[in-house]
Design a protein around this motif. Structure first.
Motif, PDB file in Angstrom:
ATOM      1  N   ILE A  12       6.196  -2.897   4.258  1.00  0.00           N
ATOM      2  CA  ILE A  12       6.054  -1.613   3.557  1.00  0.00           C
ATOM      3  C   ILE A  12       4.900  -1.693   2.561  1.00  0.00           C
ATOM      4  O   ILE A  12       4.094  -0.762   2.444  1.00  0.00           O
ATOM      5  CB  ILE A  12       7.381  -1.221   2.869  1.00  0.00           C
ATOM      6  CG1 ILE A  12       8.438  -0.903   3.930  1.00  0.00           C
ATOM      7  CG2 ILE A  12       7.188  -0.039   1.922  1.00  0.00           C
ATOM      8  CD1 ILE A  12       9.850  -0.808   3.390  1.00  0.00           C
ATOM      9  N   HIS A  13       4.804  -2.800   1.835  1.00  0.00           N
ATOM     10  CA  HIS A  13       3.730  -3.014   0.864  1.00  0.00           C
ATOM     11  C   HIS A  13       2.367  -2.939   1.562  1.00  0.00           C
ATOM     12  O   HIS A  13       1.454  -2.245   1.085  1.00  0.00           O
ATOM     13  CB  HIS A  13       3.925  -4.379   0.190  1.00  0.00           C
ATOM     14  CG  HIS A  13       2.932  -4.702  -0.860  1.00  0.00           C
ATOM     15  ND1 HIS A  13       3.005  -4.182  -2.129  1.00  0.00           N
ATOM     16  CD2 HIS A  13       1.838  -5.520  -0.839  1.00  0.00           C
ATOM     17  CE1 HIS A  13       2.005  -4.657  -2.851  1.00  0.00           C
ATOM     18  NE2 HIS A  13       1.278  -5.462  -2.093  1.00  0.00           N
ATOM     19  N   ALA A  16       1.611   0.728   2.842  1.00  0.00           N
ATOM     20  CA  ALA A  16       1.275   1.602   1.715  1.00  0.00           C
ATOM     21  C   ALA A  16      -0.115   1.270   1.174  1.00  0.00           C
ATOM     22  O   ALA A  16      -0.888   2.168   0.824  1.00  0.00           O
ATOM     23  CB  ALA A  16       2.332   1.477   0.618  1.00  0.00           C
ATOM     24  N   SER A  47       1.165   6.601  -2.291  1.00  0.00           N
ATOM     25  CA  SER A  47       1.085   5.294  -1.631  1.00  0.00           C
ATOM     26  C   SER A  47       0.900   4.176  -2.655  1.00  0.00           C
ATOM     27  O   SER A  47       1.468   3.093  -2.500  1.00  0.00           O
ATOM     28  CB  SER A  47      -0.008   5.275  -0.560  1.00  0.00           C
ATOM     29  OG  SER A  47      -1.264   5.555  -1.109  1.00  0.00           O
ATOM     30  N   ILE A  50       4.203   3.279  -4.210  1.00  0.00           N
ATOM     31  CA  ILE A  50       4.956   2.405  -3.298  1.00  0.00           C
ATOM     32  C   ILE A  50       4.417   0.982  -3.367  1.00  0.00           C
ATOM     33  O   ILE A  50       5.189   0.018  -3.401  1.00  0.00           O
ATOM     34  CB  ILE A  50       4.919   2.961  -1.854  1.00  0.00           C
ATOM     35  CG1 ILE A  50       5.685   4.283  -1.795  1.00  0.00           C
ATOM     36  CG2 ILE A  50       5.499   1.943  -0.863  1.00  0.00           C
ATOM     37  CD1 ILE A  50       5.476   5.059  -0.510  1.00  0.00           C
ATOM     38  N   ILE A  53       5.739  -0.524  -6.672  1.00  0.00           N
ATOM     39  CA  ILE A  53       7.178  -0.820  -6.607  1.00  0.00           C
ATOM     40  C   ILE A  53       7.434  -2.052  -5.740  1.00  0.00           C
ATOM     41  O   ILE A  53       8.148  -2.971  -6.144  1.00  0.00           O
ATOM     42  CB  ILE A  53       7.963   0.402  -6.092  1.00  0.00           C
ATOM     43  CG1 ILE A  53       7.944   1.517  -7.140  1.00  0.00           C
ATOM     44  CG2 ILE A  53       9.401   0.013  -5.736  1.00  0.00           C
ATOM     45  CD1 ILE A  53       8.394   2.872  -6.619  1.00  0.00           C
ATOM     46  N   THR A  54       6.845  -2.067  -4.554  1.00  0.00           N
ATOM     47  CA  THR A  54       7.088  -3.204  -3.655  1.00  0.00           C
ATOM     48  C   THR A  54       6.483  -4.492  -4.200  1.00  0.00           C
ATOM     49  O   THR A  54       7.016  -5.572  -3.947  1.00  0.00           O
ATOM     50  CB  THR A  54       6.556  -2.923  -2.233  1.00  0.00           C
ATOM     51  OG1 THR A  54       5.171  -2.586  -2.296  1.00  0.00           O
ATOM     52  CG2 THR A  54       7.346  -1.804  -1.574  1.00  0.00           C
TER      53      THR A  54
END
Length: 167
Positions: A12-13, A16, A47, A50, A53-54
């Motif tokens: 996901i990182h 994004a 993005s 994200i 956060i990640t």
């Protein structure tokens, strides 16, 4: 299960970050103040949130808080420095310049992170040496570009004041 969790967070990182790299580059070169600029800018902002956060869920490098987490905090503050003025339209007469400058450096910070992440993975190279070379190299090039083209970008890409108040 622990490995699967980290794999998904990393995936996901990365996704994004790739979206942010693409949308951030586009938004730097688009005509400013247009609907398309706003849409791509919000895609970049989402993005990047994200990515931030990640980033705080990834601890594989040291097993604890590290230098990339510090960079994420700085990146978040830079992103907010660009978004808060555009959302509030304050300070009056200065918010466009603040937005422009902070967002430019937000994207440049992402470029520096990308180059750092890439160069620090080269086997048998000094981690902090590669981190320093990549970060300072990108920042020096970006500073030269910013200083050299700032007036050109503003005149070429900034809409008339009338356009900025129309949406």
């Amino acid at each position: 299960m622990h490995t699967l969790y980290h794999d998904w967070i990393g995936f996901i990182h990365l996704q994004a970050a790739l979206i942010a790299l693409t949308s951030g580059t586009l938004v730097l070169w688009m005509r400013k103040g247009t609907r398309k600029h706003t849409q791509v800018g919000y895609l970049y902002t989402a993005s990047m949130l994200i990515v931030f956060i990640t980033s705080f869920l990834i601890y594989r490098l040291w097993g604890s808080f590290g230098i990339f987490h510090i960079a994420a905090i700085i990146g978040f503050l830079t992103l907010m420095g660009g978004m808060v003025p555009v959302i509030l339209k304050k300070p009056i007469g200065k918010w466009i310049g603040l937005h422009y400058s902070f967002m430019y450096w937000s994207v440049i910070g992402l470029y520096a992170a990308f180059v750092s992440e890439t160069l620090t993975r080269i086997p048998d190279t000094p981690f902090y040496g590669m981190l320093g070379i990549s970060t300072f190299g990108v920042m020096i090039a970006a500073t030269i570009g910013f200083n050299r083209y700032q007036k050109v970008w503003k005149s070429k890409f900034m809409p008339d004041k009338k356009e900025l108040t129309s949406h």
